[in-house]
Motif scaffolding. Structure first.
Motif, PDB file in Angstrom:
ATOM      1  N   UNK A  61      44.376  46.908  44.282  1.00 19.83           N
ATOM      2  CA  UNK A  61      44.793  48.302  44.092  1.00 19.83           C
ATOM      3  C   UNK A  61      43.604  49.210  43.793  1.00 19.83           C
ATOM      4  N   UNK A  62      42.619  48.684  43.072  1.00 19.88           N
ATOM      5  CA  UNK A  62      41.427  49.471  42.743  1.00 19.88           C
ATOM      6  C   UNK A  62      40.703  49.858  44.032  1.00 19.88           C
ATOM      7  N   UNK A  63      40.535  48.880  44.907  1.00 14.32           N
ATOM      8  CA  UNK A  63      39.847  49.125  46.179  1.00 14.32           C
ATOM      9  C   UNK A  63      40.683  50.042  47.066  1.00 14.32           C
ATOM     10  N   UNK A  64      41.998  49.802  47.099  1.00 15.64           N
ATOM     11  CA  UNK A  64      42.898  50.620  47.923  1.00 15.64           C
ATOM     12  C   UNK A  64      42.824  52.094  47.533  1.00 15.64           C
ATOM     13  N   UNK A  65      42.709  52.368  46.224  1.00 14.63           N
ATOM     14  CA  UNK A  65      42.662  53.751  45.737  1.00 14.63           C
ATOM     15  C   UNK A  65      41.239  54.270  45.562  1.00 14.63           C
ATOM     16  N   UNK A  66      40.270  53.510  46.098  1.00 18.53           N
ATOM     17  CA  UNK A  66      38.865  53.924  46.063  1.00 18.53           C
ATOM     18  C   UNK A  66      38.393  54.204  44.640  1.00 18.53           C
ATOM     19  N   UNK A  67      38.781  53.321  43.711  1.00 17.38           N
ATOM     20  CA  UNK A  67      38.336  53.464  42.328  1.00 17.38           C
ATOM     21  C   UNK A  67      36.841  53.241  42.209  1.00 17.38           C
ATOM     22  N   UNK A  68      36.237  53.910  41.234  1.00 19.08           N
ATOM     23  CA  UNK A  68      34.787  53.814  41.060  1.00 19.08           C
ATOM     24  C   UNK A  68      34.369  52.565  40.293  1.00 19.08           C
ATOM     25  N   UNK A  69      35.333  51.716  39.977  1.00 18.59           N
ATOM     26  CA  UNK A  69      35.025  50.485  39.270  1.00 18.59           C
ATOM     27  C   UNK A  69      36.136  50.118  38.316  1.00 18.59           C
ATOM     28  N   UNK A  70      35.832  49.208  37.404  1.00 11.75           N
ATOM     29  CA  UNK A  70      36.793  48.759  36.396  1.00 11.75           C
ATOM     30  C   UNK A  70      36.273  49.169  35.023  1.00 11.75           C
ATOM     31  N   UNK A  71      37.049  49.999  34.338  1.00 10.00           N
ATOM     32  CA  UNK A  71      36.647  50.466  33.013  1.00 10.00           C
ATOM     33  C   UNK A  71      37.149  49.578  31.900  1.00 10.00           C
ATOM     34  N   UNK A  72      38.099  48.692  32.235  1.00  3.69           N
ATOM     35  CA  UNK A  72      38.622  47.739  31.255  1.00  3.69           C
ATOM     36  C   UNK A  72      39.169  46.527  31.999  1.00  3.69           C
ATOM     37  N   UNK A  73      38.489  45.407  31.846  1.00  4.49           N
ATOM     38  CA  UNK A  73      38.972  44.133  32.379  1.00  4.49           C
ATOM     39  C   UNK A  73      39.455  43.335  31.174  1.00  4.49           C
ATOM     40  N   UNK A  74      40.787  43.302  31.008  1.00  5.91           N
ATOM     41  CA  UNK A  74      41.374  42.542  29.897  1.00  5.91           C
ATOM     42  C   UNK A  74      41.261  41.059  30.223  1.00  5.91           C
ATOM     43  N   UNK A  75      40.703  40.291  29.318  1.00  2.00           N
ATOM     44  CA  UNK A  75      40.491  38.868  29.611  1.00  2.00           C
ATOM     45  C   UNK A  75      41.548  37.963  28.983  1.00  2.00           C
ATOM     46  N   UNK A  76      42.520  38.555  28.282  1.00  3.90           N
ATOM     47  CA  UNK A  76      43.513  37.742  27.575  1.00  3.90           C
ATOM     48  C   UNK A  76      44.319  36.849  28.513  1.00  3.90           C
ATOM     49  N   UNK A  77      44.536  37.316  29.774  1.00  6.99           N
ATOM     50  CA  UNK A  77      45.380  36.552  30.699  1.00  6.99           C
ATOM     51  C   UNK A  77      44.836  35.143  30.901  1.00  6.99           C
ATOM     52  N   UNK A  78      43.516  34.983  30.789  1.00  8.85           N
ATOM     53  CA  UNK A  78      42.905  33.668  30.983  1.00  8.85           C
ATOM     54  C   UNK A  78      43.268  32.697  29.860  1.00  8.85           C
ATOM     55  N   UNK A  79      43.572  33.254  28.693  1.00  9.91           N
ATOM     56  CA  UNK A  79      43.806  32.434  27.505  1.00  9.91           C
ATOM     57  C   UNK A  79      45.285  32.160  27.254  1.00  9.91           C
ATOM     58  N   UNK A  80      46.159  32.929  27.887  1.00 13.11           N
ATOM     59  CA  UNK A  80      47.589  32.829  27.593  1.00 13.11           C
ATOM     60  C   UNK A  80      48.296  31.857  28.537  1.00 13.11           C
ATOM     61  N   UNK A  81      49.456  31.373  28.088  1.00 14.92           N
ATOM     62  CA  UNK A  81      50.265  30.486  28.916  1.00 14.92           C
ATOM     63  C   UNK A  81      49.641  29.124  29.133  1.00 14.92           C
ATOM     64  N   UNK A  82      48.881  28.642  28.149  1.00 14.44           N
ATOM     65  CA  UNK A  82      48.229  27.338  28.271  1.00 14.44           C
ATOM     66  C   UNK A  82      48.104  26.723  26.883  1.00 14.44           C
ATOM     67  N   UNK A  83      47.695  25.453  26.827  1.00 14.78           N
ATOM     68  CA  UNK A  83      47.632  24.785  25.522  1.00 14.78           C
ATOM     69  C   UNK A  83      46.208  24.567  25.013  1.00 14.78           C
ATOM     70  N   UNK A  84      45.227  25.142  25.709  1.00 16.87           N
ATOM     71  CA  UNK A  84      43.839  25.097  25.229  1.00 16.87           C
ATOM     72  C   UNK A  84      43.065  26.246  25.867  1.00 16.87           C
ATOM     73  N   UNK A  85      41.922  26.634  25.295  1.00 15.46           N
ATOM     74  CA  UNK A  85      41.168  27.763  25.853  1.00 15.46           C
ATOM     75  C   UNK A  85      40.670  27.458  27.262  1.00 15.46           C
ATOM     76  N   UNK A  86      40.469  28.491  28.081  1.00 13.20           N
ATOM     77  CA  UNK A  86      39.915  28.267  29.421  1.00 13.20           C
ATOM     78  C   UNK A  86      38.476  27.771  29.320  1.00 13.20           C
ATOM     79  N   UNK A  87      38.065  26.991  30.284  1.00 10.34           N
ATOM     80  CA  UNK A  87      36.688  26.488  30.287  1.00 10.34           C
ATOM     81  C   UNK A  87      35.728  27.605  30.680  1.00 10.34           C
ATOM     82  N   UNK A  88      34.466  27.378  30.446  1.00 12.66           N
ATOM     83  CA  UNK A  88      33.444  28.346  30.857  1.00 12.66           C
ATOM     84  C   UNK A  88      33.496  28.565  32.366  1.00 12.66           C
ATOM     85  N   UNK A  89      33.712  27.490  33.107  1.00 10.05           N
ATOM     86  CA  UNK A  89      33.724  27.586  34.572  1.00 10.05           C
ATOM     87  C   UNK A  89      34.914  28.411  35.062  1.00 10.05           C
ATOM     88  N   UNK A  90      36.085  28.209  34.456  1.00 10.23           N
ATOM     89  CA  UNK A  90      37.270  28.993  34.827  1.00 10.23           C
ATOM     90  C   UNK A  90      37.013  30.482  34.604  1.00 10.23           C
TER      91      UNK A  90
END
Length: 569
Positions: free
Chosen positions: A280-309
């Motif tokens: 959607x950012x690219x579709x609307x020609x956004x100038x970038x990302x002003x906030x990338x929330x990283x919580x989604x990587x940590x939720x819905x799982x039973x341990x923290x995401x790895x560095x590689x993930x």
């Protein structure tokens, strides 16, 4: 009738009353405990299967962010503590499974009833949704299938669960009206994503409206007209036509830059929650990302995401945006957003407690792993790091020390990264805004998080409907803090952006532009409208009104001034 507008747009159509089938429960003494626990197990399996189907459906139609709601439902349905409590109640009290489920759910609701935090209230709603599904399966109750609706209609319900909204036939549902709910509920988010006009806050609406009634709803204004006159129907058909034409015009803004009438250029960026949102950012020609929330990587799982993930999730966004800035916010969870594997204790006042940077500086291994992943990804694009919930300068200095240590490790390991990566802070604590002249000497940029800044400044929980009248982005005290932060940032030569909901507020954008805000970051679907407003605004003209606006006494006076004096043409 006046409710709360939660999704913009205008809808005219017939009413379809949706009422959940009544669940009547009786306490029964049972002899065969094995049979009763097996009934529970079969119901849990069937419930998980149903939720999995809904998850797949939402993933295809709405995307991963909205589908995550049903990951939360799966976690509840599989939660050994929840299911275990039900089983123990069956065995210890020799009661039927339905009654045991009810008792356990009532226990949890009582446990959370005095918590004002909006996030935890949503978790209680998730629990209610899951428990109703479980009880319907146990009792063999069939529900109305909103996916089988054939004629265009406006659904009117006392409440709609995420499951209800996810399964409805989007081709024929042209509007939603509910008695209960809030602007940030799952159902509200889904309605906005689907671009379905919606209103909430009309308690008892299912006792007023009837199947087949004609209704008009104005999702932005929160207005509802039941069985309107021909004159009103004609008037709102014209408004709807104008609104649809305007939406079409907005698509042309994809080719435009964000420049005010008097030639001031600013950047309109996007808030995202996962790599898929970049489309959607690219579709609307956004100038970038002003906030990338990283919580989604940590939720819905039973341990923290790895560095590689984490590295892969950050790298793909940086690569796709090809040099445009990507501001990654470090983990922002804590007492109000529980991750089971962190074993966090319950807090009476989680928004003022152990969360965000406070948690990260304590759980240093998790923090370092995320910083390593971000630094590694910075070799593939214009990544910046942003730290949430900063409240004193010592925190920034400690972060810098940790970051330098990780940089040294990467150099020693010959792993490439951006040596000059920018680090910024969220300004969401009033003390930081007041002291922003000092903080500006320590950070490379500011991003104003208005959601928390407003609730901390006005002592009003943004998720509490009972005091929603106190929570306002138009309050003069909030506006003064924003102006002070922008001015102090500029004195030290750093950019100041905003990533809270106020950044996309149509009435507030001209004020923020006049104050000198450099970057407006928002939901991707709001970007084109924001760009249109910026292009229609003269920064010089609105700046001349700032003293008058900031001298007003109340939020209502400020909003009235904007409505009457700031005319976009």
């Amino acid at each position: 009738m006046k409710g709360i507008g939660i999704s913009p747009g205008i809808a005219l159509g017939k009413v379809f009353i949706y009422k959940e089938p009544e669940i009547v429960l009786f306490k029964k003494q049972v002899e065969d405990l094995n049979y009763e626990t097996e009934r529970l197990e079969r119901a849990v399996e069937e419930g998980l299967s149903q939720i999995e189907n809904i998850y797949d459906q939402v993933l295809k139609t709405l995307g991963k962010r909205e589908a995550e709601i049903f990951n939360a439902h799966k976690m509840i349905m599989k939660d050994p503590e929840f299911v275990g409590l039900v089983e123990r109640k069956i065995k210890s009290e020799r009661v039927n499974a339905e009654w045991a489920v009810k008792e356990v759910v009532d226990y949890y609701i009582e446990l959370f009833k005095n918590i004002e935090d909006g996030y935890l209230r949503e978790r209680v709603l998730d629990l209610k949704d899951v428990s109703k599904r479980l009880l319907r399966i146990l009792l063999g109750i069939e529900t109305v299938d909103l996916g089988s609706l054939k004629e265009e209609c406006i659904i009117v319900a006392e409440d709609l669960t995420p499951s209800d909204t996810a399964q409805m036939n989007k081709e024929v549902v042209i509007g939603l009206v509910t008695g209960l709910g809030g602007k940030n509920s799952h159902t509200s988010i889904m309605a906005r994503t689907l671009e379905i006009p919606a209103i909430t806050g009309l308690k008892g609406i299912t006792n007023v409206a009837k199947n087949g009634d004609f209704m008009i709803i104005h999702g932005k204004e929160g207005l509802l007209l039941l069985n309107p006159s021909e004159k009103d129907i004609k008037r709102y058909k014209e408004k709807k036509r104008s609104y649809e034409e305007f939406k079409l015009k907005l698509t042309k803004m994809r080719r435009e830059k964000s420049i005010s009438k008097d030639g001031i250029k600013v950047d309109v960026l996007a808030n995202i929650g996962n790599p898929k949102d970049v489309d959607k950012v690219i579709e609307n020609n956004g100038m970038g990302v002003g906030l990338y929330r990283t919580e989604f990587l940590y939720m819905g799982r039973n341990k923290p995401p790895t560095e590689e993930e984490q590295f892969k999730a950050y790298k793909i966004v940086a690569e796709r945006l090809a040099g445009r800035p990507v501001i990654i916010r470090t983990l922002d969870v804590g007492g109000d957003k529980d991750l089971p594997y962190l074993n966090l204790s319950r807090e009476k006042n989680p928004f003022l407690g152990y969360r965000a940077i406070r948690l990260c500086l304590d759980m240093i291994d998790i923090f370092k792993m995320q910083l390593r992943a971000i630094l590694r990804a910075s070799a593939f694009g214009n990544i910046k790091i942003m730290f949430p919930m900063i409240s004193n300068v010592k925190e920034i200095r400690e972060i810098k020390r940790i970051l330098e240590g990780i940089k040294k490790e990467l150099r020693d390991q010959k792993i490439p990264f951006n040596e000059n990566i920018e680090i910024g802070i969220m300004v969401e604590v009033p003390a930081v805004a007041i002291h922003s002249d000092i903080f500006a000497k320590e950070a490379d940029f500011f991003s104003i998080g208005t959601n928390d800044l407003i609730q901390y400044t006005l002592a009003a929980d943004r998720g509490n409907q009972d005091i929603s009248y106190l929570y306002s982005q138009y309050h003069p005290a909030v506006l003064k803090l924003i102006k002070m932060t922008i001015e102090n940032g500029h004195k030290e030569g750093i950019k100041v952006g905003m990533c809270g909901e106020a950044a996309s507020d149509e009435k507030l954008i001209p004020i923020l532009l006049a104050m000198g805000l450099d970057e407006f970051s928002m939901c991707p679907s709001s970007m084109l409208k924001a760009r249109w407003i910026i292009n229609k605004t003269s920064k010089t003209e609105v700046a001349a009104m700032l003293d008058a606006i900031l001298s007003l006494a109340t939020a209502e006076e400020v909003e009235k001034f904007i409505d009457e004096k700031i005319i976009l043409s």
